[in-house]
Write a protein that holds these residues in place. Structure first.
Motif, PDB file in Angstrom:
ATOM      1  N   LEU A 248     -14.011 -29.838 -13.794  1.00  0.00           N
ATOM      2  CA  LEU A 248     -15.148 -28.937 -13.984  1.00  0.00           C
ATOM      3  C   LEU A 248     -16.272 -29.651 -14.731  1.00  0.00           C
ATOM      4  O   LEU A 248     -16.032 -30.508 -15.583  1.00  0.00           O
ATOM      5  CB  LEU A 248     -14.715 -27.706 -14.780  1.00  0.00           C
ATOM      6  N   ILE A 249     -17.494 -29.286 -14.432  1.00  0.00           N
ATOM      7  CA  ILE A 249     -18.667 -29.905 -15.061  1.00  0.00           C
ATOM      8  C   ILE A 249     -19.000 -29.149 -16.347  1.00  0.00           C
ATOM      9  O   ILE A 249     -19.139 -27.920 -16.343  1.00  0.00           O
ATOM     10  CB  ILE A 249     -19.876 -29.885 -14.103  1.00  0.00           C
ATOM     11  N   ASP A 250     -19.126 -29.888 -17.449  1.00  0.00           N
ATOM     12  CA  ASP A 250     -19.334 -29.265 -18.767  1.00  0.00           C
ATOM     13  C   ASP A 250     -20.594 -28.425 -18.851  1.00  0.00           C
ATOM     14  O   ASP A 250     -20.652 -27.430 -19.567  1.00  0.00           O
ATOM     15  CB  ASP A 250     -19.398 -30.351 -19.852  1.00  0.00           C
ATOM     16  N   SER A 251     -21.625 -28.806 -18.100  1.00  0.00           N
ATOM     17  CA  SER A 251     -22.908 -28.124 -18.234  1.00  0.00           C
ATOM     18  C   SER A 251     -22.923 -26.743 -17.588  1.00  0.00           C
ATOM     19  O   SER A 251     -23.888 -26.006 -17.734  1.00  0.00           O
ATOM     20  CB  SER A 251     -24.030 -28.976 -17.622  1.00  0.00           C
ATOM     21  N   HIS A 252     -21.869 -26.393 -16.881  1.00  0.00           N
ATOM     22  CA  HIS A 252     -21.801 -25.100 -16.229  1.00  0.00           C
ATOM     23  C   HIS A 252     -20.824 -24.187 -16.951  1.00  0.00           C
ATOM     24  O   HIS A 252     -19.877 -24.643 -17.583  1.00  0.00           O
ATOM     25  CB  HIS A 252     -21.327 -25.241 -14.775  1.00  0.00           C
ATOM     26  N   GLN A 253     -21.083 -22.887 -16.855  1.00  0.00           N
ATOM     27  CA  GLN A 253     -20.091 -21.920 -17.310  1.00  0.00           C
ATOM     28  C   GLN A 253     -19.256 -21.508 -16.115  1.00  0.00           C
ATOM     29  O   GLN A 253     -19.782 -21.196 -15.052  1.00  0.00           O
ATOM     30  CB  GLN A 253     -20.763 -20.691 -17.932  1.00  0.00           C
ATOM     31  N   TRP A 254     -17.954 -21.503 -16.299  1.00  0.00           N
ATOM     32  CA  TRP A 254     -17.053 -21.245 -15.189  1.00  0.00           C
ATOM     33  C   TRP A 254     -16.304 -19.941 -15.421  1.00  0.00           C
ATOM     34  O   TRP A 254     -15.963 -19.590 -16.549  1.00  0.00           O
ATOM     35  CB  TRP A 254     -16.059 -22.399 -15.044  1.00  0.00           C
TER      36      TRP A 254
ATOM     37  N   GLY B 132     -11.773 -12.323 -13.529  1.00  0.00           N
ATOM     38  CA  GLY B 132     -12.933 -12.098 -14.387  1.00  0.00           C
ATOM     39  C   GLY B 132     -12.949 -12.915 -15.660  1.00  0.00           C
ATOM     40  O   GLY B 132     -13.889 -12.804 -16.452  1.00  0.00           O
ATOM     41  N   GLU B 133     -11.952 -13.759 -15.879  1.00  0.00           N
ATOM     42  CA  GLU B 133     -11.901 -14.542 -17.116  1.00  0.00           C
ATOM     43  C   GLU B 133     -12.979 -15.621 -17.107  1.00  0.00           C
ATOM     44  O   GLU B 133     -13.193 -16.303 -16.107  1.00  0.00           O
ATOM     45  CB  GLU B 133     -10.528 -15.181 -17.288  1.00  0.00           C
TER      46      GLU B 133
ATOM     47  N   GLN C 205       0.014 -16.373  -8.696  1.00  0.00           N
ATOM     48  CA  GLN C 205      -1.352 -16.027  -9.091  1.00  0.00           C
ATOM     49  C   GLN C 205      -2.343 -16.969  -8.428  1.00  0.00           C
ATOM     50  O   GLN C 205      -2.103 -18.169  -8.311  1.00  0.00           O
ATOM     51  CB  GLN C 205      -1.508 -16.096 -10.605  1.00  0.00           C
ATOM     52  N   THR C 206      -3.462 -16.437  -7.990  1.00  0.00           N
ATOM     53  CA  THR C 206      -4.554 -17.237  -7.440  1.00  0.00           C
ATOM     54  C   THR C 206      -5.777 -17.098  -8.323  1.00  0.00           C
ATOM     55  O   THR C 206      -6.121 -16.000  -8.776  1.00  0.00           O
ATOM     56  CB  THR C 206      -4.902 -16.793  -6.006  1.00  0.00           C
ATOM     57  N   LEU C 207      -6.446 -18.222  -8.572  1.00  0.00           N
ATOM     58  CA  LEU C 207      -7.731 -18.254  -9.264  1.00  0.00           C
ATOM     59  C   LEU C 207      -8.796 -18.723  -8.288  1.00  0.00           C
ATOM     60  O   LEU C 207      -8.568 -19.662  -7.517  1.00  0.00           O
ATOM     61  CB  LEU C 207      -7.690 -19.214 -10.458  1.00  0.00           C
ATOM     62  N   TRP C 208      -9.947 -18.075  -8.316  1.00  0.00           N
ATOM     63  CA  TRP C 208     -11.137 -18.575  -7.632  1.00  0.00           C
ATOM     64  C   TRP C 208     -12.157 -18.875  -8.731  1.00  0.00           C
ATOM     65  O   TRP C 208     -12.894 -17.994  -9.168  1.00  0.00           O
ATOM     66  CB  TRP C 208     -11.679 -17.537  -6.646  1.00  0.00           C
TER      67      TRP C 208
END
Length: 586
Positions: A547-553, A559-560, A575-578
């Motif tokens: 994941l790129i630090d500059s983005h909020q994921w 919804g987490e 469990q699946t995460l998108w």
């Protein structure tokens, strides 16, 4: 292409015809037959061709697969009941609907067609079809390889009358037909007494499904006329049923012959000139490499059924090991613009095993079959050249198929079932969801006993009142499945990264976690699709997916929000995460 005229279109159609009939007497010039086909399609003499390599779909596209009489209401025809259910219950989350053969038929639940030009009166009439087509992208079956032995065409074939004389493929039983590939174990040839003597009619599937002879141009003209009628009724998507078997040359496999591919190219040329956003989907239940050949050079099928996905995903979830599925996902070439995969994991047919050949070992297939038999499934077979038989498909409702693992049933069936759909909905391609998967329908043993056909196990007919009661009961498995799959569809349609042609790369997260990355075509949105495909919790460090630090994921499903790229997660069983940087980016 953009300057093509009517005459040039005729020349293009004539080239298709020349390629198809290069070894067959036409009785007319290719140009003459081309002119006749254009006349049948009512194509203007001067018409610009449609734009090429255009995607007539996006992330909002999802197709419901159903029989016309899977839902039965009171005091109305089933097609009207189907539309009412779609309108009132699916929240417009399903843009398209594939109604399996809605014509009069004699066997195989519609795939032995008596009359292509009529709607089965037990279902409704053309006004019902047109009403559905007005609000949904309608997919209809073009049952092009064969028709019913009780059809007018075949009766006329026996009598030597038109239309029908010369419409059916015959062969000499003395010829060597051992190389012919078939999905059934019944004899290939059926002896028939006709006005011209004893004939041996070719039957790829059953003796009630007699194969048509496209060497006769009159058969081609008849089907082009059928296509025109379906377009007029609002059909947008044509499913070319069993098309791989279309052209026969004794001494060959009679499968995927070049003439068959050229017929598909011809139909595409005609259909896309008649309606630029019309689509052809080839139903070719064959090994993966052969299946992909029906894309051609983006000049054949717009979509091909991703037949390898159902057995590979099922195997993944019952073994807890995604190695085979991951290898296949990595090897699948991206569909170029103007083409797309049609993804499905359950249908009116069984879970095909031929598309897993070369992808799963014989030992893996045997273990999968044994597990499905323990869960109440049946196995259908096909004949081999040496006279032996080989498993062809597993007949089972998907909800029951996923009730456990190779170790036996467990308490994770619902989660495993939802996980299967989350994986499919995330993958590159257009998703097709079988009605009985959307409703969590179980094995219908009573229907199997009634029909005597193993495939009936997954062809239940719901009384609509009973179904509505089950869906209103929040604790029922039907209600939970319906609610959760609709929630996934609602999320999917808002993400540009889930466009059927958006970029896809496979992640390497071990054997118990399946992961792949989707990126929108404008490169602004990423979605990391990560599924625990085992019944044990799995640890995941977000650093593992870069994941790129500059983005909020955040996880679109749960919804987490994730505040740090080195955050450690624990994935629950199935469990699946998108995980995305830009939710609701369309």
């Amino acid at each position: 292409m953009q300057g093509e005229t009517g005459a040039a279109l005729r020349d293009r159609v004539a080239q298709h015809i020349q390629a198809i009939y290069h070894d067959s007497p036409l009785g007319a010039s290719p140009e003459g037959l081309a002119a006749a086909l254009l006349d049948i399609m009512r194509l203007p003499p001067e018409q610009a061709p449609p734009l090429q390599h255009v995607n007539h779909w996006n992330q909002c596209d999802a197709v419901l697969i159903t029989y016309g009489d899977s839902l039965l209401g009171r005091d109305e025809k089933p097609l009207a009941t189907l539309k009412r259910f779609l309108d009132e219950n699916t929240d417009r989350l399903l843009k398209g609907v594939h109604i399996l053969p809605f014509y009069p038929w004699s066997s195989d639940d519609g795939f032995a067609v008596l009359d292509y030009s009529s709607v089965n009166e037990a279902l409704g009439d053309w006004s019902d079809i047109e009403a559905i087509a007005a609000d949904y992208d309608l997919m209809a079956d073009l049952v092009i390889n064969h028709c019913s032995s009780r059809s007018l065409w075949f009766e006329n074939f026996v009598k030597g009358q038109d239309p029908g004389r010369g419409y059916f493929f015959t062969a000499d039983p003395g010829e060597d037909l051992s190389a012919v590939v078939r999905p059934r174990t019944s004899p290939l040839l059926r002896e028939v007494e006709t006005s011209e003597g004893t004939r041996h009619v070719w039957c790829t599937f059953s003796h009630d499904q007699v194969d048509l002879d496209f060497r006769n141009p009159e058969v081609l003209k008849a089907f082009v006329s059928i296509v025109r009628q379906y377009l007029d009724a609002g059909v947008r998507i044509f499913r070319l049923d069993a098309v791989a078997f279309l052209w026969k040359v004794p001494g060959t496999s009679c499968l995927n012959l070049e003439e068959t591919h050229e017929v598909v190219r011809l139909l595409r040329t005609l259909v896309e000139h008649a309606r630029p956003d019309a689509m052809l989907i080839t139903e070719t239940n064959i090994p993966n490499r052969e299946n992909l050949s029906y894309f051609g050079n983006a000049n054949e099928a717009h979509c091909v059924y991703n037949f390898s996905l159902p057995p590979l995903l099922l195997n993944t979830l019952v073994t807890g090991d995604c190695s085979y599925l991951k290898q296949w996902v990595m090897a699948m070439p991206p569909a170029q613009n103007g083409t797309a995969y049609f993804n499905f994991i359950a249908s009116h047919d069984g879970i095909g095993l031929r598309p897993a050949e070369g992808l799963l070992s014989d030992e893996e297939l045997d273990r999968l079959i044994q597990a499905m038999q323990r869960f109440g499934g049946h196995v259908s077979y096909r004949a081999l050249e040496n006279g032996e038989s080989r498993p062809y498909e597993i007949n089972i409702a998907l909800f029951d198929a996923l009730q456990g693992t190779v170790a036996g049933p467990d308490e994770w069936g619902l989660e495993r079932f939802v996980c299967a759909h989350a994986v499919m909905l995330g993958l590159e391609g257009i998703p097709g969801i079988y009605l009985h998967s959307l409703l969590g329908t179980r094995n219908d043993y009573q229907r199997v006993e009634h029909t005597g056909h193993a495939r009936s196990i997954n062809r239940h007919q719901w009384d609509l009142d009973l179904l509505q009661e089950a869906l209103a009961d929040g604790d029922s498995s039907h209600s939970q499945v319906f609610r959760r799959l609709k929630a996934l569809l609602a999320i999917r349609r808002r993400q540009a990264a889930f466009h059927p042609n958006a970029t896809q790369f496979t992640l390497h997260l071990g054997t118990a976690v399946l992961g792949f990355w989707r990126q929108s075509m404008d490169r602004r949105q990423s979605v990391f699709c990560i599924s625990n495909i085992s019944r044990e919790p799995q640890a995941l460090n977000l650093m593992d997916i870069n994941l790129i630090d500059s983005h909020q994921w955040m996880d679109l499903i749960g919804g987490e929000v994730y505040g740090s790229r080195d955050q450690q997660l624990e994935l629950r069983p199935y469990q699946t995460l998108w995980i995305t940087n830009l939710p609701d980016h369309c």
